[in-house]
Enzyme design. Structure first.
Site, short mmCIF file in Angstrom:
data_model
loop_
_atom_site.label_atom_id
_atom_site.label_comp_id
_atom_site.label_asym_id
_atom_site.label_seq_id
_atom_site.Cartn_x
_atom_site.Cartn_y
_atom_site.Cartn_z
N SER A 11 29.59 -18.85 -5.51
CA SER A 11 29.41 -17.90 -6.61
C SER A 11 28.62 -16.68 -6.13
O SER A 11 27.95 -16.75 -5.10
CB SER A 11 28.70 -18.58 -7.78
OG SER A 11 27.56 -19.27 -7.34
N GLU A 13 26.04 -13.47 -7.57
CA GLU A 13 25.19 -13.02 -8.70
C GLU A 13 25.02 -11.51 -8.71
O GLU A 13 24.81 -10.90 -7.67
CB GLU A 13 23.82 -13.70 -8.56
CG GLU A 13 22.83 -13.28 -9.64
CD GLU A 13 21.51 -14.03 -9.51
OE1 GLU A 13 21.51 -15.27 -9.42
OE2 GLU A 13 20.47 -13.35 -9.50
N ASP A 104 10.28 -14.97 -17.09
CA ASP A 104 8.86 -14.63 -16.95
C ASP A 104 8.51 -13.62 -18.02
O ASP A 104 9.30 -12.69 -18.28
CB ASP A 104 8.60 -14.02 -15.57
CG ASP A 104 8.82 -15.04 -14.47
OD1 ASP A 104 8.17 -16.09 -14.52
OD2 ASP A 104 9.65 -14.78 -13.58
N PHE A 211 10.28 -8.71 -2.98
CA PHE A 211 10.89 -9.79 -3.78
C PHE A 211 10.18 -11.12 -3.49
O PHE A 211 9.92 -11.90 -4.39
CB PHE A 211 12.36 -10.01 -3.42
CG PHE A 211 13.29 -8.94 -3.91
CD1 PHE A 211 12.92 -8.05 -4.91
CD2 PHE A 211 14.57 -8.84 -3.39
CE1 PHE A 211 13.78 -7.08 -5.37
CE2 PHE A 211 15.45 -7.87 -3.83
CZ PHE A 211 15.06 -6.99 -4.82
N HIS A 261 25.40 -19.79 -3.46
CA HIS A 261 25.31 -18.78 -4.52
C HIS A 261 24.67 -17.55 -3.88
O HIS A 261 23.52 -17.63 -3.43
CB HIS A 261 24.45 -19.32 -5.67
CG HIS A 261 24.22 -18.35 -6.79
ND1 HIS A 261 25.12 -18.15 -7.82
CD2 HIS A 261 23.15 -17.54 -7.08
CE1 HIS A 261 24.64 -17.26 -8.67
NE2 HIS A 261 23.45 -16.88 -8.24
P1 FAD Z 1 10.97 -23.82 -15.55
O1 FAD Z 1 11.93 -24.78 -14.99
O2 FAD Z 1 10.62 -23.93 -17.00
O3 FAD Z 1 9.64 -23.88 -14.68
C1 FAD Z 1 8.64 -22.89 -14.78
C2 FAD Z 1 7.29 -23.47 -14.36
O4 FAD Z 1 6.83 -24.36 -15.37
C3 FAD Z 1 7.32 -24.28 -13.07
O5 FAD Z 1 6.14 -24.03 -12.37
C4 FAD Z 1 7.40 -25.71 -13.55
O6 FAD Z 1 6.85 -26.62 -12.60
C5 FAD Z 1 6.57 -25.65 -14.83
N1 FAD Z 1 7.00 -26.63 -15.84
C6 FAD Z 1 8.26 -26.92 -16.22
N2 FAD Z 1 8.27 -27.87 -17.18
C7 FAD Z 1 6.97 -28.20 -17.42
C8 FAD Z 1 6.32 -29.10 -18.30
N3 FAD Z 1 7.01 -29.89 -19.14
N4 FAD Z 1 4.97 -29.14 -18.27
C9 FAD Z 1 4.23 -28.36 -17.45
N5 FAD Z 1 4.80 -27.47 -16.58
C10 FAD Z 1 6.16 -27.40 -16.57
N6 FAD Z 1 14.53 -14.63 -14.20
C11 FAD Z 1 14.94 -13.78 -15.17
O7 FAD Z 1 14.09 -13.21 -15.88
N7 FAD Z 1 16.27 -13.50 -15.37
C12 FAD Z 1 17.25 -14.08 -14.65
O8 FAD Z 1 18.43 -13.81 -14.86
C13 FAD Z 1 16.86 -15.01 -13.62
N8 FAD Z 1 17.79 -15.65 -12.87
C14 FAD Z 1 17.39 -16.58 -11.94
C15 FAD Z 1 18.37 -17.29 -11.24
C16 FAD Z 1 18.00 -18.25 -10.30
C17 FAD Z 1 19.08 -19.01 -9.58
C18 FAD Z 1 16.62 -18.50 -10.04
C19 FAD Z 1 16.22 -19.51 -9.01
C20 FAD Z 1 15.64 -17.80 -10.75
C21 FAD Z 1 16.00 -16.85 -11.70
N9 FAD Z 1 15.06 -16.15 -12.46
C22 FAD Z 1 15.46 -15.25 -13.42
C23 FAD Z 1 13.62 -16.37 -12.24
C24 FAD Z 1 13.02 -17.44 -13.17
O9 FAD Z 1 13.13 -17.04 -14.52
C25 FAD Z 1 11.55 -17.59 -12.80
O10 FAD Z 1 11.44 -18.19 -11.53
C26 FAD Z 1 10.68 -18.30 -13.83
O11 FAD Z 1 9.32 -18.14 -13.43
C27 FAD Z 1 10.91 -19.80 -13.94
O12 FAD Z 1 12.08 -20.09 -14.57
P2 FAD Z 1 12.64 -21.61 -14.56
O13 FAD Z 1 13.87 -21.60 -15.37
O14 FAD Z 1 12.71 -22.12 -13.20
O15 FAD Z 1 11.43 -22.32 -15.35
#
Ligand code: FAD
Length: 280
Positions: A11, A13, A104, A211, A261
Site C-alpha cells: 500500500s 500513503e 495527537d 520527522f 506500506h
Molecule cells: P494508541 O494506540 O492509542 O497509543 C497511544 C499511546 O497511548 C501509546 O503510548 C500507548 O502505549 C498508550 N496507550 C494505549 N492504550 C492505553 C491504555 N489503555 N492505557 C494507558 N496507555 C495506553 N497521526 C495523525 O494525526 N493522522 C494520521 O493520519 C496518522 N496516520 C498514522 C499512520 C500510521 C501507520 C502510524 C504508525 C501513525 C500515524 N499517525 C497519524 C500518528 C499517530 O496518530 C500517533 O503516533 C499517535 O501518537 C498515537 O496513535 P495510536 O493510534 O498509535 O495510539
C-alpha cells in the site's frame, strides 16, 4: 515463516493536498504508483493540520479512479457524534477500509474528547458498523514515544487487536531487528494479525531528522553520520538513502514481512525505484 508473495499486502500513503498544484501532483503520483497494483492507497487525517474534508475528498478521488482507498481517522479531541458522522459519511460513499488512530492533540489544545486511545476507536467502529470496515491500526517496533514501558506498549497494541483490528501498519524504522523482535513478542502474546512494515524512503536528511524527532523513530548512528557527511549534496543523500531503504525492505520481505506500506509524502519517484529494485 515467509509469507507467499500473493498473500502480501502492498500500500501507499498520501496526505491530502491543500492546493490545486498539490492535487495535480498527487494525481500524477497515483498514476505512477497504480501501475504496481497496490492493495490500497491510504490518506492521512489531521497530520500537518489537514481536515476531514481533505481526507474525504482525496479518498473519493482515489475511489473514482478505480482504486481501493483507506482514509485514516483519528479520535483524540473528537466526540462520539463526530466519529459517528465520519463513519456514516465513509460508509455511504462505499469506503470499507480504514486506518484507525488515536492521533495527537495540537499543541495548546487541552480537550481530549470522548475517546482516549485508538483501542476505544476500534471498539466503537466495530460496535457501530460491525464487520463493514477492514480496520488497520498503528504499531511501533521501536515503541511509541509516550509509552511508559516497552511491555506496556505491547499490551496496548494487543488491546487494539482484541478490540477488532484486522491488520497493523508500523511506524517507520531503519533497524529490521526492531521489527522482527516486535512481531515475535506480540505473536507470543497471541496476536496473529498481519503487521505490515511502514517504509519511509529518504529524500532529505533534515526532513527525516525532523520527522524522526517528532515520532520517536530512530535513525541509526551510521546512517545519520553518513548522511550528515554528505552536507548539501542531495544527489548523494538520495542515492545512499535508496540503497539503505531497498536493503531494509529486502531484508524485511526475506524475513517474512506480510507486505509493505510506503510513506510516499505524495511523491512517486523514490518508492518506484525501491519497488523496481526489489523486483516485486
Ligand atoms: P494508541 O494506540 O492509542 O497509543 C497511544 C499511546 O497511548 C501509546 O503510548 C500507548 O502505549 C498508550 N496507550 C494505549 N492504550 C492505553 C491504555 N489503555 N492505557 C494507558 N496507555 C495506553 N497521526 C495523525 O494525526 N493522522 C494520521 O493520519 C496518522 N496516520 C498514522 C499512520 C500510521 C501507520 C502510524 C504508525 C501513525 C500515524 N499517525 C497519524 C500518528 C499517530 O496518530 C500517533 O503516533 C499517535 O501518537 C498515537 O496513535 P495510536 O493510534 O498509535 O495510539
Amino acid at each position: 515463516m515467509q509469507t507467499a508473495v500473493k498473500d502480501r499486502t502492498f500500500s501507499f500513503e498520501f496526505f491530502p493536498p491543500k492546493t490545486e498544484e498539490g492535487k495535480a501532483k498527487l494525481r500524477a503520483t497515483r498514476k505512477q504508483l497504480a501501475q504496481f497494483n497496490p492493495h490500497f492507497f491510504s490518506c492521512t487525517f489531521g497530520a500537518g493540520g489537514s481536515t476531514q474534508e481533505g481526507t474525504l475528498a482525496t479518498v473519493l478521488e482515489i475511489k473514482a479512479e478505480g482504486h481501493n482507498a483507506a482514509p485514516h481517522i483519528s479520535c483524540i479531541g473528537s466526540t462520539v457524534a463526530n466519529i459517528r458522522d465520519v463513519l456514516n459519511q465513509y460508509q455511504s460513499n462505499g469506503i470499507d477500509h480504514i486506518v484507525a488512530l488515536r492521533g495527537d492533540l495540537p499543541s495548546g489544545m487541552a480537550v481530549a474528547g470522548e475517546f482516549r486511545y485508538a483501542s476505544d476507536l476500534v471498539a466503537f467502529i466495530r460496535k457501530e458498523t460491525g464487520d463493514h470496515f477492514t480496520i488497520e491500526v498503528a504499531a511501533y517496533p521501536e515503541y511509541h514515544p509516550q509509552a511508559r514501558s516497552a511491555l506496556e506498549n505491547l499490551k496496548h497494541f494487543k488491546l487494539k487487536v482484541d478490540a477488532g483490528a484486522d491488520a497493523a501498519i508500523t511506524q517507520y524504522f531503519y533497524n529490521p531487528d526492531a521489527y522482527f523482535h516486535f512481531v515475535d513478542q506480540v505473536t507470543a502474546m497471541g496476536v496473529d494479525i498481519p503487521i505490515v512494515p511502514g517504509i519511509m524512503p529518504i529524500a532529505s536528511f533534515s526532513q527525516l531528522a525532523r520527522f524522526s524527532d517528532a515520532c520517536g523513530a530512530e535513525i541509526p548512528r551510521w546512517i545519520r553520520n553518513k548522511m550528515e557527511g554528505f552536507g548539501d549534496d542531495t544527489a548523494s543523500i538520495r542515492a545512499f538513502g535508496l540503497d539503505v531503504v531497498t536493503d531494509l525492505a529486502d531484508r524485511l520481505l526475506q524475513g517474512g514481512a506480510p507486505g509493505m506500506h510506503f510513506y510516499t509524502l505524495n511523491s512517486a519517484g523514490l518508492c518506484s525505484t525501491i519497488w523496481q529494485r526489489l523486483g516485486l
